[in-house]
Write a protein that holds these residues in place. Structure first.
Motif, PDB file in Angstrom:
ATOM      1  N   PRO A  44       0.992   8.430  -1.240  1.00 22.02           N
ATOM      2  CA  PRO A  44       1.840   7.106  -1.525  1.00 22.02           C
ATOM      3  C   PRO A  44       2.082   7.073  -2.944  1.00 22.02           C
ATOM      4  CG  PRO A  44      -0.241   6.686  -0.057  1.00 22.02           C
ATOM      5  CD  PRO A  44      -0.370   7.975  -0.727  1.00 22.02           C
ATOM      6  N   GLY A  45       3.393   6.620  -3.173  1.00 16.59           N
ATOM      7  CA  GLY A  45       3.848   6.372  -4.463  1.00 16.59           C
ATOM      8  C   GLY A  45       4.333   7.670  -5.373  1.00 16.59           C
ATOM      9  N   ASP A  46       4.370   8.873  -4.736  1.00  7.19           N
ATOM     10  CA  ASP A  46       4.516   9.982  -5.068  1.00  7.19           C
ATOM     11  C   ASP A  46       5.108  10.990  -4.042  1.00  7.19           C
ATOM     12  OD1 ASP A  46       5.320  12.245  -6.439  1.00  7.19           O
ATOM     13  OD2 ASP A  46       3.593  12.275  -7.605  1.00  7.19           O
ATOM     14  N   THR A  47       6.244  10.821  -3.402  1.00  6.33           N
ATOM     15  CA  THR A  47       6.795  11.451  -2.042  1.00  6.33           C
ATOM     16  C   THR A  47       6.742  12.981  -2.280  1.00  6.33           C
ATOM     17  OG1 THR A  47       9.118  11.310  -3.074  1.00  6.33           O
ATOM     18  CG2 THR A  47       8.263   9.498  -1.469  1.00  6.33           C
TER      19      THR A  47
ATOM     20  N   HIS B 294      -6.497   2.878  -4.561  1.00  9.42           N
ATOM     21  CA  HIS B 294      -5.421   2.619  -5.162  1.00  9.42           C
ATOM     22  C   HIS B 294      -5.721   2.129  -6.578  1.00  9.42           C
ATOM     23  CE1 HIS B 294      -2.545   3.177  -2.139  1.00  9.42           C
ATOM     24  NE2 HIS B 294      -3.467   2.554  -1.402  1.00  9.42           N
TER      25      HIS B 294
ATOM     26  N   THR C 217      -4.716   6.679  -6.281  1.00 11.58           N
ATOM     27  CA  THR C 217      -5.417   7.537  -7.322  1.00 11.58           C
ATOM     28  C   THR C 217      -6.582   8.120  -6.943  1.00 11.58           C
ATOM     29  OG1 THR C 217      -6.757   5.207  -7.623  1.00 11.58           O
ATOM     30  CG2 THR C 217      -4.882   5.641  -8.998  1.00 11.58           C
TER      31      THR C 217
ATOM     32  N   ARG D  68       0.748  -1.368   0.083  1.00  9.31           N
ATOM     33  CA  ARG D  68      -0.089  -0.110   0.043  1.00  9.31           C
ATOM     34  C   ARG D  68       0.738   1.337   0.027  1.00  9.31           C
ATOM     35  NH1 ARG D  68      -3.042  -2.956   3.918  1.00  9.31           N
ATOM     36  NH2 ARG D  68      -2.270  -1.842   5.570  1.00  9.31           N
ATOM     37  N   GLU D  69       2.016   1.238   0.762  1.00  2.52           N
ATOM     38  CA  GLU D  69       2.827   2.506   0.931  1.00  2.52           C
ATOM     39  C   GLU D  69       3.488   2.784  -0.363  1.00  2.52           C
ATOM     40  OE1 GLU D  69       5.465   1.631   4.071  1.00  2.52           O
ATOM     41  OE2 GLU D  69       4.097   1.743   5.605  1.00  2.52           O
ATOM     42  N   THR D  70       3.770   1.613  -1.419  1.00  2.00           N
ATOM     43  CA  THR D  70       4.570   1.987  -2.549  1.00  2.00           C
ATOM     44  C   THR D  70       3.529   2.247  -3.919  1.00  2.00           C
ATOM     45  OG1 THR D  70       4.708  -0.345  -2.841  1.00  2.00           O
ATOM     46  CG2 THR D  70       6.685   0.872  -1.800  1.00  2.00           C
ATOM     47  N   MET D  71       2.149   1.666  -3.718  1.00  2.00           N
ATOM     48  CA  MET D  71       1.470   1.708  -4.727  1.00  2.00           C
ATOM     49  C   MET D  71       0.975   3.153  -4.886  1.00  2.00           C
ATOM     50  SD  MET D  71      -2.020  -0.603  -5.195  1.00  2.00           S
ATOM     51  CE  MET D  71      -1.115  -2.188  -4.904  1.00  2.00           C
ATOM     52  N   ALA D  72       0.938   3.723  -5.947  1.00  2.00           N
ATOM     53  CA  ALA D  72       0.429   4.937  -6.414  1.00  2.00           C
ATOM     54  C   ALA D  72      -1.093   4.963  -6.082  1.00  2.00           C
ATOM     55  CB  ALA D  72       0.884   5.472  -7.562  1.00  2.00           C
TER      56      ALA D  72
END
Length: 222
Positions: free
Chosen positions: A180-183, A222, A17, A11-15
Motif C-alpha cells: 500500500p502506498g507504493d504500487t 502503517h 511501514t 489503509r489502501e493509500t497510507m504507506a
C-alpha cells in the motif's frame, strides 16, 4: 461514505511501514537486516537447553556443532537472497526436534516501470504480468487480496538442486502482495517444505493449507 469504507480507503493509500504474521510458538523469526546474530544465538541457546541432562557427553559436542552448522547455513542462504526475515520451526513438536524441513522467507522487490513516460504501473497490470509469467513451470497461479492489497499466489514443486544445497524436491507457495502506498513495491512471502520426504505427499498438502491460513492473519503496519 460509511466510516468503514473511509477507513478501508485510508489503509489502501497510507504507506505501509511493516507487517505482522501470527505463527505458532514453535516458529521463530530471524531478522536478516539487523539483529541476526542475536536471534541466532538465542535460538541455539534455547535448543541446547533442551538437550537431556543424561545425554552422553561425547555426543553433546558433535550434536551442538551440527545443529549450529545447519541453522547458520539456512540463515546465510536467506541473507544471500537479500531477504528481510526468515521464519523456521525451531521448537519440538511431539517427538520431533529442531526441524528445518520447512521455512518462510520474506523479501520485497521493486518491479520496473514499463510505461515509457515513467508513470507508475497500476498493481492490477503488474498482477497480470506476474500471472502470465511462466517462471514456475507447471505451477498454479491465482490472484486475490491480502489485508486489502492486491496479491498473486503461486504454488509449484521445485526439483532437487544438490549444487545449491537442496538435496530433495520441495513444495513452494509464494504470496506476492502489492505494498500500500507504493504500487511498484511488492512484498513476497515464500513458503517451502519437503513434506514427509515427498513434496506432493499428504504432509506437504497439510502444510500448504497451514501456510494459507497463516497468510490469512497477515496485516500491514502503517
Amino acid at each position: 461514505m460509511a466510516a468503514e469504507q473511509r477507513a478501508s480507503v485510508a489503509r489502501e493509500t497510507m504507506a505501509a511501514t511493516g507487517y505482522r504474521l501470527l505463527l505458532p510458538s514453535q516458529w521463530a523469526q530471524i531478522p536478516l537486516r539487523q539483529g541476526t546474530e542475536e536471534a541466532v544465538e538465542r535460538i541455539l541457546h534455547e535448543a541446547y537447553a533442551r538437550i537431556p541432562a543424561d545425554a552422553p557427553p561425547d555426543k553433546i559436542g558433535p550434536y551442538k556443532r551440527e545443529l549450529a552448522r545447519r541453522f547458520r547455513k539456512a540463515v546465510a542462504g536467506a541473507q544471500e537472497r537479500n531477504a528481510l526475515d526468515l521464519y523456521l520451526p525451531v521448537k519440538p513438536v511431539g517427538d520431533e526436534e529442531f526441524n528445518l524441513g520447512a521455512s518462510i522467507l520474506v523479501t520485497e522487490t521493486v518491479l520496473p516501470v514499463r510505461d515509457p513516460e515513467g508513470s507508475r504501473t497500476p498493481p492490477s497490470e503488474i498482477a497480470v504480468q506476474l500471472l502470465t509469467d511462466n517462471g514456475a513451470e507447471g505451477g498454479d497461479l491465482s490472484s486475490g487480496e491480502v489485508d486489502g492489497a492486491l496479491a498473486v499466489r503461486r504454488e509449484h514443486v521445485a526439483a532437487a538442486a544438490p549444487d545449491r544445497g537442496a538435496t530433495a524436491g520441495s513444495r513452494r507457495v509464494e504470496y506476492m502482495v502489492s505494498v500500500p502506498g507504493d504500487t511498484n513495491r511488492w512484498f513476497i512471502a515464500a513458503f517451502s517444505t519437503v513434506g514427509g520426504g515427498d513434496p506432493r505427499d499428504e504432509l506437504a498438502d497439510a502444510l500448504v493449507e497451514w501456510f494459507d491460513a497463516v497468510m490469512a492473519t497477515f496485516r500491514w503496519r502503517h
